[in-house]
Design a protein around this motif. Structure first.
Motif, mmCIF file in Angstrom:
data_model
loop_
_atom_site.group_PDB
_atom_site.id
_atom_site.type_symbol
_atom_site.label_atom_id
_atom_site.label_comp_id
_atom_site.label_asym_id
_atom_site.label_seq_id
_atom_site.Cartn_x
_atom_site.Cartn_y
_atom_site.Cartn_z
ATOM 1 N N LYS A 254 104.886 -60.235 25.143
ATOM 2 C CA LYS A 254 103.650 -59.784 25.783
ATOM 3 C C LYS A 254 103.894 -58.866 26.986
ATOM 4 C CE LYS A 254 101.026 -61.592 22.793
ATOM 5 N NZ LYS A 254 100.357 -60.695 21.825
ATOM 6 N N GLY A 255 105.080 -58.232 27.034
ATOM 7 C CA GLY A 255 105.286 -57.197 28.033
ATOM 8 C C GLY A 255 104.421 -55.988 27.717
ATOM 9 N N GLU A 256 104.375 -55.040 28.644
ATOM 10 C CA GLU A 256 103.533 -53.861 28.457
ATOM 11 C C GLU A 256 103.945 -53.080 27.214
ATOM 12 O OE1 GLU A 256 102.024 -52.171 32.685
ATOM 13 O OE2 GLU A 256 104.155 -51.960 32.280
ATOM 14 N N THR A 257 102.958 -52.636 26.463
ATOM 15 C CA THR A 257 103.222 -51.742 25.340
ATOM 16 C C THR A 257 103.394 -50.316 25.858
ATOM 17 O OG1 THR A 257 100.896 -51.217 24.957
ATOM 18 C CG2 THR A 257 101.778 -53.189 23.864
ATOM 19 N N ARG A 258 103.909 -49.450 25.009
ATOM 20 C CA ARG A 258 104.042 -48.054 25.403
ATOM 21 C C ARG A 258 102.669 -47.453 25.687
ATOM 22 N NH1 ARG A 258 108.277 -45.122 23.601
ATOM 23 N NH2 ARG A 258 109.375 -47.104 23.733
ATOM 24 N N GLU A 259 101.675 -47.823 24.893
ATOM 25 C CA GLU A 259 100.325 -47.315 25.122
ATOM 26 C C GLU A 259 99.818 -47.724 26.496
ATOM 27 O OE1 GLU A 259 95.848 -48.108 23.368
ATOM 28 O OE2 GLU A 259 97.503 -47.905 21.931
ATOM 29 N N GLU A 260 100.072 -48.968 26.909
ATOM 30 C CA GLU A 260 99.617 -49.423 28.227
ATOM 31 C C GLU A 260 100.318 -48.661 29.339
ATOM 32 O OE1 GLU A 260 98.435 -54.081 27.285
ATOM 33 O OE2 GLU A 260 100.531 -53.540 27.671
ATOM 34 N N ARG A 261 101.591 -48.395 29.174
ATOM 35 C CA ARG A 261 102.340 -47.680 30.208
ATOM 36 C C ARG A 261 101.862 -46.234 30.342
ATOM 37 N NH1 ARG A 261 108.376 -50.130 28.922
ATOM 38 N NH2 ARG A 261 108.081 -52.068 30.101
ATOM 39 N N LEU A 262 101.569 -45.596 29.220
ATOM 40 C CA LEU A 262 101.071 -44.229 29.284
ATOM 41 C C LEU A 262 99.650 -44.189 29.834
ATOM 42 C CD1 LEU A 262 102.559 -42.750 25.996
ATOM 43 C CD2 LEU A 262 103.439 -42.572 28.331
ATOM 44 N N THR A 263 98.868 -45.214 29.553
ATOM 45 C CA THR A 263 97.527 -45.299 30.149
ATOM 46 C C THR A 263 97.626 -45.428 31.664
ATOM 47 O OG1 THR A 263 96.602 -46.287 28.138
ATOM 48 C CG2 THR A 263 95.384 -46.639 30.186
ATOM 49 N N GLU A 264 98.586 -46.220 32.141
ATOM 50 C CA GLU A 264 98.805 -46.327 33.591
ATOM 51 C C GLU A 264 99.194 -44.975 34.185
ATOM 52 O OE1 GLU A 264 100.352 -50.974 33.796
ATOM 53 O OE2 GLU A 264 101.795 -49.329 33.747
ATOM 54 N N PHE A 265 100.039 -44.228 33.484
ATOM 55 C CA PHE A 265 100.407 -42.892 33.952
ATOM 56 C C PHE A 265 99.170 -42.022 34.119
ATOM 57 C CE2 PHE A 265 101.108 -38.474 32.676
ATOM 58 C CZ PHE A 265 101.990 -38.050 33.662
ATOM 59 N N LEU A 266 98.255 -42.078 33.153
ATOM 60 C CA LEU A 266 97.060 -41.240 33.196
ATOM 61 C C LEU A 266 96.067 -41.704 34.251
ATOM 62 C CD1 LEU A 266 96.610 -40.652 29.382
ATOM 63 C CD2 LEU A 266 97.152 -38.921 31.101
ATOM 64 N N GLU A 267 96.163 -42.938 34.699
ATOM 65 C CA GLU A 267 95.326 -43.393 35.802
ATOM 66 C C GLU A 267 95.692 -42.685 37.103
ATOM 67 O OE1 GLU A 267 94.586 -47.965 34.155
ATOM 68 O OE2 GLU A 267 96.060 -47.560 35.721
ATOM 69 N N GLU A 268 96.950 -42.248 37.200
ATOM 70 C CA GLU A 268 97.436 -41.609 38.427
ATOM 71 C C GLU A 268 97.640 -40.102 38.280
ATOM 72 O OE1 GLU A 268 97.679 -43.226 41.193
ATOM 73 O OE2 GLU A 268 97.355 -45.237 40.355
ATOM 74 N N ASN A 269 97.714 -39.608 37.054
ATOM 75 C CA ASN A 269 98.035 -38.200 36.794
ATOM 76 C C ASN A 269 97.156 -37.682 35.668
ATOM 77 O OD1 ASN A 269 100.802 -38.096 38.380
ATOM 78 N ND2 ASN A 269 100.904 -39.901 37.061
ATOM 79 N N ASP A 270 96.654 -36.477 35.809
ATOM 80 C CA ASP A 270 95.778 -35.891 34.803
ATOM 81 C C ASP A 270 96.535 -34.805 34.056
ATOM 82 O OD1 ASP A 270 93.702 -35.092 33.244
ATOM 83 O OD2 ASP A 270 92.459 -34.285 34.865
#
Length: 242
Positions: A166-182
């Motif tokens: 249940k660690g972060e998926t790649r999709e979750e990590r990229l979503t976090e990136f997009l929360e900070e960067n457009d």
């Protein structure tokens, strides 16, 4: 520019670059002198030997930039450059130390064919911020070559809802990136690649790929997709580049 950006260099059950060898051979100039950048792995000689074994039967002459006292001069003498995979942080740190970051960037922008795989594909993006790698060294900056204006995530893995991990998926990590960067992120699955020539970009290989953009669900992109629109991206990161 003239770019071939591979998600991976080794496909399960196949030899080094075997899954993309026809595409690689068509991309490189005939009987090209190829400058290979092996800095993503610790064994530079062994890595270069592996690339030679894969490409020299196709008529390509492979020269490791580390084999010269002046890596930039070796690049200048080449008709194409290949940056291989491994650890992206170690690779970028070495590019800064050797002066190859600016030299490769300028040469590729002036038309030198650039091939990357995995970490070498990460180098083509503006920054390292969507790398999968552990930062085993600290480069002077996360700023990479910026040959394309969007981010790339090689070796993209899909979420697996039934997985007990249940660690972060790649999709979750990229979503976090997009929360900070457009800035768009192109997730390249194994066996896929991006071909950029002048003002056109197309998805090749096994496909499909996955495109992440801020405020939108991920988009599936079949092999052959025209991604030229991504070349006009104006990336906005959370802080200015150094």
């Amino acid at each position: 520019m003239n770019l071939l950006l591979l998600s991976n260099s080794t496909q399960y059950g196949l030899g080094y670059l075997e899954h993309a060898l026809d595409t690689v051979a068509a991309f490189l100039p005939q009987r090209a002198r190829l400058a290979f950048v092996p800095y993503a792995l610790a064994d530079h000689d062994g890595y270069t030997a592996r690339v030679r074994a894969a490409l020299e039967p196709s008529g390509v002459s492979v020269r490791g930039v580390h084999e010269s006292a002046d890596p930039v001069a070796e690049l200048d003498a080449a008709e194409a450059v290949f940056i291989g995979g491994g650890n992206s942080f170690r690779l970028l740190d070495a590019l800064y130390r050797t002066g190859l970051r600016e030299a490769v960037r300028d040469a590729a922008r002036n038309g030198l064919p650039y091939m990357g795989a995995s970490a070498g594909t990460n180098m083509a993006a503006p920054t390292l911020r969507t790398s999968n790698d552990m930062p085993i060294v600290q480069p002077p900056s996360f700023d990479a070559l910026g040959l394309v204006p969007f981010q790339i995530n090689p070796h993209y893995l899909d979420p697996r809802p039934a997985d007990t991990h249940k660690g972060e998926t790649r999709e979750e990590r990229l979503t976090e990136f997009l929360e900070e960067n457009d800035v768009p992120v192109l997730g390249l699955r194994e066996g896929s690649w991006l071909r950029v020539h002048r003002h056109a970009a197309h998805l090749g290989g096994a496909g499909p790929a996955r495109l992440f953009t801020r405020g939108n669900p991920p988009q599936e992109l079949p092999a052959g997709s025209d991604l030229s629109r991504l070349l006009t991206t104006e990336p906005r990161f959370d802080s200015p580049g150094r």
